[in-house]
Design an enzyme around this catalytic site. Structure first.
Site, PDB file in Angstrom:
ATOM      1  N   ASP A   1      38.935  37.663  46.357  1.00  0.00           N
ATOM      2  CA  ASP A   1      40.312  38.184  46.308  1.00  0.00           C
ATOM      3  C   ASP A   1      40.394  39.662  46.687  1.00  0.00           C
ATOM      4  O   ASP A   1      41.492  40.223  46.739  1.00  0.00           O
ATOM      5  CB  ASP A   1      40.958  37.920  44.932  1.00  0.00           C
ATOM      6  CG  ASP A   1      40.150  38.474  43.747  1.00  0.00           C
ATOM      7  OD1 ASP A   1      38.903  38.431  43.788  1.00  0.00           O
ATOM      8  OD2 ASP A   1      40.778  38.942  42.780  1.00  0.00           O
ATOM      9  N   HIS A   2      39.238  40.277  46.969  1.00  0.00           N
ATOM     10  CA  HIS A   2      39.231  41.676  47.392  1.00  0.00           C
ATOM     11  C   HIS A   2      38.744  41.868  48.840  1.00  0.00           C
ATOM     12  O   HIS A   2      38.823  42.975  49.364  1.00  0.00           O
ATOM     13  CB  HIS A   2      38.366  42.518  46.433  1.00  0.00           C
ATOM     14  CG  HIS A   2      38.907  42.535  45.031  1.00  0.00           C
ATOM     15  ND1 HIS A   2      39.515  43.618  44.474  1.00  0.00           N
ATOM     16  CD2 HIS A   2      38.981  41.551  44.093  1.00  0.00           C
ATOM     17  CE1 HIS A   2      39.923  43.334  43.235  1.00  0.00           C
ATOM     18  NE2 HIS A   2      39.605  42.077  42.986  1.00  0.00           N
TER      19      HIS A   2
ATOM     20  N   HIS B   1      31.455  44.759  36.056  1.00  0.00           N
ATOM     21  CA  HIS B   1      32.242  43.572  36.422  1.00  0.00           C
ATOM     22  C   HIS B   1      31.349  42.369  36.749  1.00  0.00           C
ATOM     23  O   HIS B   1      31.778  41.437  37.418  1.00  0.00           O
ATOM     24  CB  HIS B   1      33.153  43.938  37.602  1.00  0.00           C
ATOM     25  CG  HIS B   1      34.100  42.874  38.013  1.00  0.00           C
ATOM     26  ND1 HIS B   1      34.949  42.252  37.129  1.00  0.00           N
ATOM     27  CD2 HIS B   1      34.350  42.304  39.228  1.00  0.00           C
ATOM     28  CE1 HIS B   1      35.667  41.343  37.778  1.00  0.00           C
ATOM     29  NE2 HIS B   1      35.320  41.355  39.050  1.00  0.00           N
TER      30      HIS B   1
HETATM   31 ZN    ZN Z   1      36.651  40.648  40.739  1.00  0.00          ZN
END
Ligand code: ZN
Ligand code: ZN
Lengths: 311, 311
Positions: B67-68, B140
């Site tokens: 998603d990035h 993360h």
């Molecule tokens: Zn992420």
């Protein structure tokens, strides 16, 4: 059975048309969606359609240009996030496997064992009890396929009048007679199905081509298709440009449709240079040659009726 | 100078929020755009913004989750199709190079020599005459960075009153005095700039973090930032869930903003589980701790004024 156009533009997304993706919703009994190409933001287009990512059973990629594949990693990730166990098969030219695998691996996406990728050659690439899919080679500078999806012929109608004349009244026995080659009646008579059933009903035939120059030799493969989806990246007055860039004009698409005697032609992969009115000119040009021509638009849906004619 | 939010959702695109991308339009004199993350369909979002793909000079990737990054190949292809010669530098964690290179190679995209990809480590990753960019390590699950963009301090104002008292009247000489360390006047006097210029003006500081759990130790790096962009994937009542998935809550973001004494906090990366009203609750939670909090929305723009205060 319906053809859903999710993206109908060429090369780059525009405000009017997204890059290529087409979905074929298979007949009711199957409850599945087959996708053809998956340009960037195809999963976004799905959000605005009645189709669910989890229903996609197969994705056929015509060729590896970015406007036909850059939506794959996102769609695959989203789909497996929503329903990790669901199997999906992807078919496409050599290179599709590396592209998908690297994209998913680098991004830490886990698509488990549910994804099967087939790098295909021209020919029959899929067959089940009701359908076949054939890949035909196109001409676009890099390996590029058209996909011909054919429904197998189904048994004709029972000849009810003939059965009555033979003294066999309607009832559960009719279903039995249709389901097996020979049925023995209570009175000992042997009824052969082939004697009491009409001609096979032809299945549907849908030809979805990737980007290509005009290829008259495709006529044989797409003969009598119910629907031909053909690119029309250029207007009729640009045949040299079309050829130089590996594309077709509206009139070339229509000529093939006419020569192959298809029932309906849908033009797609429309260059952003043609805005709404100009795109309508492409259709008008095509209709002069082949009247049953329609223009694909993003989110437009075409119904494909079950065939009533004999094969 | 403005911060444009192109995508503000988490994980998957929804009808309300696209996946992550943020653009920083640099000051007028520079005419450039720096992008932070590039989720799928970022180039589509650009079509609806005043920003042009050709103005993008740098792209900073926080981490490699789909998603990035899934919008990168499409954006790079489109940009190089429109302006093949324009240089672009991409910064990101190890793996970004393979992802971009395989995507472009497989799809036959030619991005020429105009693309430079830096796989970075934490620390200062860029510096020019006016700006520095520092990458800080986040938490993360996979390597993930925050980017701290700092404008260098600029010379203070000329002390006009003092110059007048010295008998130097306003005129072209003022510009000269400000542009060099020592200026010799026609009468032979030597004027040292440091004697007649006020304190340096502090530059702007913008901290744009990728996905992360709550990291109080970031306080030092983001101290006094003009803007802190922090994820708030979860509501204040889900700190365990946030931590388990490598994310933060609204209140954790606000606590860091308060402790680091930043001027403004913008919450982004909002989970699709929070629709409009629920997303507003996230902001209310954060404002209880840090009143200067705003919620990012797709296409929302935040102005970042030139600093008038002394450094
Ligand atoms: Zn992420
Ligand atoms: Zn192509």
């Amino acid at each position: 059975m319906e053809l859903h156009f999710l993206g109908t533009g060429a090369g780059l997304p525009s405000k009017d048309r997204n890059v290529t993706s087409i979905c074929l919703s298979m007949p009711q009994e199957r409850q599945a969606v087959w996708m053809f190409d998956c340009g960037e933001a195809t999963q976004h287009q799905l959000l605005h359609s009645p189709l669910k990512p989890g229903k996609i059973e197969k994705i056929f990629i015509t060729h590896l240009h970015g406007d036909h594949i850059y939506g794959l990693p996102g769609l695959l990730s989203t789909r497996s996030f929503q329903q990790p166990e669901l199997q999906l098969e992807v078919y496409g030219p050599h290179g599709i496997k590396e592209y998908i695998e690297v994209s998913l691996r680098v991004s830490g996406s886990h698509v488990a064992n549910s994804l099967i990728i087939h790098e295909i050659e021209p020919g029959r690439i899929y067959e089940d009890e009701g359908w076949t899919v054939q890949a035909v080679e196109l001409s676009h500078g890099i390996p590029c396929f058209g996909y011909i999806v054919e429904e197998k012929a189904t048994l004709g109608e029972l000849k009810v009048e003939k059965l009555r004349q033979m003294g066999i009244a309607p009832g559960p026995i009719y279903r039995q007679i249709k389901s097996q080659e020979v049925t023995e009646l209570p009175d000992g008579r042997q009824i052969r199905r082939s004697d009491v059933v009409g001609a096979d009903k032809a299945g549907r035939k849908i030809a979805i081509l990737g980007d290509t120059t005009y290829l008259p030799e495709l006529k044989g493969d797409i003969e009598s298709a119910d629907i031909l989806v053909h690119e029309a990246t250029f207007s009729a007055d640009e045949p040299e440009m079309a050829k130089a860039y590996g594309h077709s004009t509206s009139v070339q698409a229509a000529t093939l449709a006419k020569d192959a005697n298809v029932k309906r032609l849908i033009l797609t992969h429309i260059s952003a240079r043609y805005h709404q009115e100009e795109a309508n000119i492409l259709v008008d040009q095509a209709r002069d040659v082949f009247p049953e021509t329609e223009l694909a638009e993003d989110m437009r849906v075409f119904e494909i009726q079950k065939n009533s004619s004999d094969s």
